[in-house]
Design a protein around this motif. Structure first.
Motif, mmCIF file in Angstrom:
data_model
loop_
_atom_site.group_PDB
_atom_site.id
_atom_site.type_symbol
_atom_site.label_atom_id
_atom_site.label_comp_id
_atom_site.label_asym_id
_atom_site.label_seq_id
_atom_site.Cartn_x
_atom_site.Cartn_y
_atom_site.Cartn_z
ATOM 1 N N THR A 1 1.132 -1.184 0.205
ATOM 2 C CA THR A 1 0.058 -0.122 0.050
ATOM 3 C C THR A 1 0.956 1.051 -0.242
ATOM 4 O OG1 THR A 1 -1.877 -0.933 0.809
ATOM 5 C CG2 THR A 1 -1.885 1.208 1.438
ATOM 6 N N VAL A 2 0.556 2.399 -0.931
ATOM 7 C CA VAL A 2 1.270 3.456 -0.890
ATOM 8 C C VAL A 2 0.837 4.119 0.662
ATOM 9 C CG1 VAL A 2 1.507 3.840 -3.303
ATOM 10 C CG2 VAL A 2 -0.629 4.909 -1.827
ATOM 11 N N PRO A 3 2.055 4.737 1.266
ATOM 12 C CA PRO A 3 2.166 5.614 2.420
ATOM 13 C C PRO A 3 0.811 7.175 1.725
ATOM 14 C CG PRO A 3 4.472 5.617 1.703
ATOM 15 C CD PRO A 3 3.655 4.950 0.521
ATOM 16 N N GLY A 4 -0.059 6.599 3.174
ATOM 17 C CA GLY A 4 -1.302 7.574 3.479
ATOM 18 C C GLY A 4 -2.494 6.694 2.317
ATOM 19 N N GLY A 5 -2.342 5.082 1.846
ATOM 20 C CA GLY A 5 -2.985 4.240 1.503
ATOM 21 C C GLY A 5 -4.419 4.117 2.460
ATOM 22 N N VAL A 6 -5.339 3.446 1.695
ATOM 23 C CA VAL A 6 -6.103 3.398 2.378
ATOM 24 C C VAL A 6 -6.737 1.581 2.634
ATOM 25 C CG1 VAL A 6 -8.910 3.651 2.458
ATOM 26 C CG2 VAL A 6 -7.415 5.520 2.906
ATOM 27 N N LEU A 7 -7.372 1.022 3.284
ATOM 28 C CA LEU A 7 -7.669 -0.498 3.566
ATOM 29 C C LEU A 7 -9.265 0.120 4.160
ATOM 30 C CD1 LEU A 7 -6.151 -3.430 4.519
ATOM 31 C CD2 LEU A 7 -9.154 -2.548 5.689
ATOM 32 N N VAL A 8 -10.526 -0.180 3.415
ATOM 33 C CA VAL A 8 -11.838 -0.263 4.029
ATOM 34 C C VAL A 8 -12.600 -1.811 3.888
ATOM 35 C CG1 VAL A 8 -12.862 1.689 3.006
ATOM 36 C CG2 VAL A 8 -12.936 0.177 1.836
ATOM 37 N N THR A 9 -13.042 -2.174 4.591
ATOM 38 C CA THR A 9 -13.799 -3.886 5.379
ATOM 39 C C THR A 9 -14.764 -3.401 5.955
ATOM 40 O OG1 THR A 9 -13.651 -6.015 5.196
ATOM 41 C CG2 THR A 9 -12.339 -4.029 6.836
ATOM 42 N N TYR A 10 -15.831 -4.224 5.572
ATOM 43 C CA TYR A 10 -17.191 -4.552 6.358
ATOM 44 C C TYR A 10 -16.526 -4.704 7.933
ATOM 45 C CZ TYR A 10 -16.626 -9.423 5.511
ATOM 46 O OH TYR A 10 -16.413 -10.934 5.799
ATOM 47 N N CYS A 11 -15.712 -5.628 8.108
ATOM 48 C CA CYS A 11 -15.756 -6.381 9.101
ATOM 49 C C CYS A 11 -15.105 -5.492 10.702
ATOM 50 C CB CYS A 11 -14.241 -7.012 9.203
ATOM 51 S SG CYS A 11 -14.056 -7.918 10.780
ATOM 52 N N ALA A 12 -15.747 -5.104 11.457
ATOM 53 C CA ALA A 12 -15.140 -4.459 12.439
ATOM 54 C C ALA A 12 -14.728 -5.281 13.587
ATOM 55 C CB ALA A 12 -16.245 -3.496 12.806
ATOM 56 N N LYS A 13 -14.565 -6.098 13.851
ATOM 57 C CA LYS A 13 -14.168 -7.342 14.836
ATOM 58 C C LYS A 13 -12.767 -6.495 15.685
ATOM 59 C CE LYS A 13 -15.961 -11.435 14.872
ATOM 60 N NZ LYS A 13 -16.724 -12.538 14.580
ATOM 61 N N GLY A 14 -13.237 -6.728 17.101
ATOM 62 C CA GLY A 14 -11.394 -6.435 17.493
ATOM 63 C C GLY A 14 -10.227 -6.451 17.832
ATOM 64 N N GLN A 15 -10.089 -7.785 17.115
ATOM 65 C CA GLN A 15 -9.096 -8.922 16.769
ATOM 66 C C GLN A 15 -8.116 -8.314 15.224
ATOM 67 O OE1 GLN A 15 -7.551 -10.152 19.475
ATOM 68 N NE2 GLN A 15 -5.662 -10.246 17.958
ATOM 69 N N PHE A 16 -9.070 -8.570 15.204
ATOM 70 C CA PHE A 16 -8.155 -7.802 13.529
ATOM 71 C C PHE A 16 -7.961 -6.257 13.455
ATOM 72 C CE2 PHE A 16 -10.646 -5.328 9.346
ATOM 73 C CZ PHE A 16 -9.499 -5.277 8.682
ATOM 74 N N LYS A 17 -9.068 -5.436 14.111
ATOM 75 C CA LYS A 17 -8.464 -3.991 14.360
ATOM 76 C C LYS A 17 -6.989 -4.133 14.994
ATOM 77 C CE LYS A 17 -13.185 -2.499 15.356
ATOM 78 N NZ LYS A 17 -13.327 -1.769 15.621
ATOM 79 N N ARG A 18 -7.209 -4.973 16.010
ATOM 80 C CA ARG A 18 -5.797 -4.716 16.968
ATOM 81 C C ARG A 18 -4.245 -5.015 16.096
ATOM 82 N NH1 ARG A 18 -9.758 -6.332 21.037
ATOM 83 N NH2 ARG A 18 -9.463 -8.407 20.493
ATOM 84 N N ASP A 19 -4.750 -6.086 14.977
ATOM 85 C CA ASP A 19 -3.529 -6.503 14.352
ATOM 86 C C ASP A 19 -3.042 -5.741 12.996
ATOM 87 O OD1 ASP A 19 -3.783 -8.968 15.604
ATOM 88 O OD2 ASP A 19 -4.525 -10.110 13.670
ATOM 89 N N LEU A 20 -4.504 -4.866 12.728
ATOM 90 C CA LEU A 20 -4.150 -3.901 11.509
ATOM 91 C C LEU A 20 -2.653 -2.730 12.701
ATOM 92 C CD1 LEU A 20 -7.474 -3.077 10.403
ATOM 93 C CD2 LEU A 20 -5.355 -3.892 9.316
ATOM 94 N N LYS A 21 -3.857 -2.489 14.013
ATOM 95 C CA LYS A 21 -2.653 -1.118 14.727
ATOM 96 C C LYS A 21 -1.574 -1.801 14.904
ATOM 97 C CE LYS A 21 -6.423 0.571 16.519
ATOM 98 N NZ LYS A 21 -7.850 0.352 17.086
ATOM 99 N N GLU A 22 -1.201 -3.104 15.336
ATOM 100 C CA GLU A 22 0.005 -3.957 15.780
ATOM 101 C C GLU A 22 0.836 -3.186 14.382
ATOM 102 O OE1 GLU A 22 -1.271 -6.071 18.772
ATOM 103 O OE2 GLU A 22 0.025 -7.056 17.999
ATOM 104 N N ILE A 23 0.625 -3.732 13.292
ATOM 105 C CA ILE A 23 1.143 -3.746 11.400
ATOM 106 C C ILE A 23 1.528 -2.139 11.400
ATOM 107 C CG2 ILE A 23 1.084 -4.554 9.709
ATOM 108 C CD1 ILE A 23 -0.962 -6.798 10.386
#
Ligand SMILES: C[S@@+](CC[C@H](N)C(=O)[O-])C[C@H]1O[C@@H](n2cnc3c(N)ncnc32)[C@H](O)[C@@H]1O
Length: 226
Positions: free
Chosen positions: A180-202
């Motif tokens: 993903t380019v810096p400033g790029g965006v990911l969108v998804t219908y999912c809002a699960k806590g573990q998924f969002k925690r994984d995204l943040k840690e990355i």
């Protein structure tokens, strides 16, 4: 493929996968969900700032997200280069029966034909579906995807984590971050806590937004510029 066409609550079709016991879209409305999550929260803000963008869709399925993206840029001077990965392409005769062009009011418009063209084009090569929309469909799982591009926008449209947990694996989210380019965006219908925690840690910056009809939340994540 063990699938059948079903109708969701906004009248638009989805596919039901018997092996996973799962629909391709929200039962509250396939068209509503795609427009809300991928077009309104993803494409419009990203496209607003640029004239040409690269989009990666993970899970091409019915092609609804690709077609709605094309509808968004036809008659503009923007260009979307759209790469989609999908290991289980929907057969053409099934795609032909899906009611998205009719329901979106494009029955008499050339956009109707372009929905079929999106499906009919050969996999593995790039096609100019319209001057504003170039499409390359790749018949591989995302795990085998070897990108030659960096993407401005990721449509992460895998089956739910309860149904296909390997798709939400950290390794896949890291791979997406890297392409993903810096400033790029990911969108998804999912809002699960573990998924969002994984995204943040990355390293993603994560936003929780109101979800489409019948769903409380969805997720949008940014790759930081620095
Ligand atoms: C929730 S459906 C969404 C499909 C599509 N975006 C649509 O609007 O119809 C998930 C899709 O992911 C695909 N898929 C399954 N395993 C995959 C993998 N390993 N890599 C990429 N896509 C995969 C499925 O075949 C299915 O088409």
């Amino acid at each position: 493929m063990n699938i059948e066409i079903r109708t969701t609550q906004d009248g638009s079709h989805t596919l039901y996968n018997f092996d996973l016991n799962e629909n391709y879209h929200s039962i509250f409305g396939a068209l509503d969900e795609s427009a809300h999550v991928f077009i309104e929260a993803g494409l419009k803000p990203v496209l607003g700032a640029k004239n040409g963008i690269f989009v990666l869709e993970i899970g091409f399925g019915t092609g609804l997200n690709a077609w709605l993206s094309l509808c968004e840029v036809e008659n503009t001077d923007k260009l979307i280069t759209y790469i989609a990965v999908e290991p289980y392409p929907v057969p053409g005769h099934v795609a032909q029966q899906l009611n998205y062009p009719e329901l979106a009011g494009k029955d008499d418009s050339p956009l109707h034909q372009l929905y079929q063209r999106i499906h009919d084009t050969q996999w593995g090569t790039t096609h100019i579906i319209a001057p504003q929309f170039h499409l390359r469909k790749l018949p591989h799982p995302v795990e085998h995807f070897k990108p030659y591009w960096l993407f401005d926008l990721i449509y992460f449209d895998a089956f739910a984590p309860t149904k296909q947990p390997e798709m939400w694996d950290r390794a896949i989210l890291e791979k997406i971050y890297d392409i993903t380019v810096p400033g790029g965006v990911l969108v998804t219908y999912c809002a699960k806590g573990q998924f969002k925690r994984d995204l943040k840690e990355i390293g993603w910056q994560v936003e929780t937004l109101p979800g489409p009809t019948g769903k409380r939340e969805m997720t949008r994540a940014y790759k930081p510029v620095h």
